[in-house]
Design a protein around this motif. Structure first.
Motif, short mmCIF file in Angstrom:
data_model
loop_
_atom_site.label_atom_id
_atom_site.label_comp_id
_atom_site.label_asym_id
_atom_site.label_seq_id
_atom_site.Cartn_x
_atom_site.Cartn_y
_atom_site.Cartn_z
N ASN A 1 3.79 2.38 5.79
CA ASN A 1 4.23 2.79 4.45
C ASN A 1 3.19 3.60 3.69
OD1 ASN A 1 6.53 1.30 4.98
ND2 ASN A 1 5.70 -0.53 4.03
N ILE A 2 2.20 4.14 4.36
CA ILE A 2 1.13 4.85 3.66
C ILE A 2 1.68 6.05 2.89
CG2 ILE A 2 -0.94 6.26 3.99
CD1 ILE A 2 -1.85 4.28 6.06
N ASN A 3 2.57 6.81 3.50
CA ASN A 3 3.12 7.97 2.80
C ASN A 3 3.94 7.57 1.58
OD1 ASN A 3 1.98 10.03 4.34
ND2 ASN A 3 3.58 9.89 5.88
N GLU A 4 4.63 6.45 1.66
CA GLU A 4 5.37 5.95 0.49
C GLU A 4 4.41 5.53 -0.62
OE1 GLU A 4 8.16 2.92 1.63
OE2 GLU A 4 8.88 4.14 3.31
N LYS B 1 -5.17 14.27 1.57
CA LYS B 1 -6.05 13.83 2.66
C LYS B 1 -7.01 12.74 2.19
CE LYS B 1 -5.92 18.23 5.10
NZ LYS B 1 -6.65 19.46 5.42
N ALA B 2 -7.57 12.90 1.00
CA ALA B 2 -8.50 11.90 0.48
C ALA B 2 -7.78 10.58 0.21
CB ALA B 2 -9.17 12.41 -0.79
N ARG B 3 -6.59 10.64 -0.36
CA ARG B 3 -5.83 9.43 -0.66
C ARG B 3 -5.40 8.72 0.63
NH1 ARG B 3 -5.70 5.36 -3.62
NH2 ARG B 3 -3.66 4.48 -4.00
N TYR B 4 -4.96 9.49 1.62
CA TYR B 4 -4.55 8.93 2.91
C TYR B 4 -5.72 8.20 3.56
CZ TYR B 4 -2.37 8.64 7.52
OH TYR B 4 -1.84 8.18 8.69
N THR C 1 2.00 6.79 -5.90
CA THR C 1 0.81 7.13 -6.69
C THR C 1 1.00 8.49 -7.36
OG1 THR C 1 -0.59 5.90 -5.16
CG2 THR C 1 -1.69 7.48 -6.60
N ALA C 2 1.53 9.45 -6.62
CA ALA C 2 1.75 10.79 -7.19
C ALA C 2 2.75 10.73 -8.35
CB ALA C 2 2.25 11.74 -6.10
N LEU C 3 3.80 9.94 -8.19
CA LEU C 3 4.78 9.82 -9.28
C LEU C 3 4.16 9.15 -10.51
CD1 LEU C 3 7.99 8.82 -7.31
CD2 LEU C 3 7.52 10.98 -8.47
N LYS C 4 3.32 8.14 -10.30
CA LYS C 4 2.65 7.50 -11.43
C LYS C 4 1.71 8.47 -12.14
CE LYS C 4 2.79 2.81 -9.61
NZ LYS C 4 2.01 1.72 -9.01
N LEU C 5 0.98 9.26 -11.35
CA LEU C 5 0.08 10.25 -11.95
C LEU C 5 0.87 11.30 -12.74
CD1 LEU C 5 -2.47 10.82 -9.05
CD2 LEU C 5 -2.90 9.72 -11.26
N LYS C 6 1.98 11.74 -12.17
CA LYS C 6 2.80 12.73 -12.86
C LYS C 6 3.33 12.15 -14.17
CE LYS C 6 6.98 15.45 -12.40
NZ LYS C 6 8.18 15.71 -11.64
N GLU C 7 3.77 10.91 -14.12
CA GLU C 7 4.31 10.25 -15.31
C GLU C 7 3.22 10.06 -16.37
OE1 GLU C 7 5.84 5.86 -15.71
OE2 GLU C 7 7.22 7.04 -14.46
#
Length: 167
Positions: free
Chosen positions: A131-134, A28-31, A139-145
């Motif tokens: 494309n906000i959800n993309e 929610k905060a990121r969106y 961002t989530a994938l980068k954080l995970k990585e």
């Protein structure tokens, strides 16, 4: 699952917080952050578009515009520009804010090129809203990585004990 009893959200102490709840708050905060950034970018581009359109409108009547600006006080000049050239209040205020030399330097071709570039940028930003959800997923994938670490396994020498660390 064992909740972290020392975590608080919204000022409430000892709230049951699971990883899913934390992800929901992060999402929610990121969106909200992405949406407000894209809106701000779009507003800025639209203001540039309106200013360029006003300049294009008066480019063939520069002498008249300069005369209106010189003869009248700011509010009267704004109203006269609005009446004479059918500009909005914002556009006439932008013209008044510009230096007279910048009004007289610009050619119609330069203004049309700048306007086309702005319109292309507006199109890109407008499409970015879909494309906000993309963006959030990337961002989530980068954080995970960046922050993931492999699980550590400790196998002591004696038999019957294995400790798994899932940090």
């Amino acid at each position: 699952y064992v909740p972290n009893p020392n975590f608080s959200l919204n000022g409430e102490l000892y709230k049951d917080v699971s990883p899913i709840i934390l992800l929901e708050y992060w999402y929610k905060a990121r969106y909200t952050a992405l949406l407000s950034t894209k809106r701000r970018d779009l507003q800025s581009l639209k203001k540039q578009q309106w200013t360029l359109e006003a300049q294009l409108t008066i480019v063939d009547h520069r002498d008249a515009v300069v005369e209106i600006i010189k003869k009248n006080h700011r509010d009267e000049a704004r109203l006269e520009l609005q009446r004479t050239f059918k500009l909005t209040r914002f556009q006439s205020e932008c013209l008044l804010a510009l230096r007279l030399e910048s009004l007289s330097r610009s050619t119609p071709e330069e203004l049309k090129t700048q306007l086309a570039n702005i319109m292309e940028k507006i199109h890109v930003v407008t499409n970015a809203f879909t494309n906000i959800n993309e963006d959030i997923a990337q961002t989530a994938l980068k954080l995970k990585e960046e922050f993931s670490c492999p699980p550590h396994t400790t196998a002591p020498k004696y038999i019957g004990y294995v400790e798994l660390d899932n940090q």
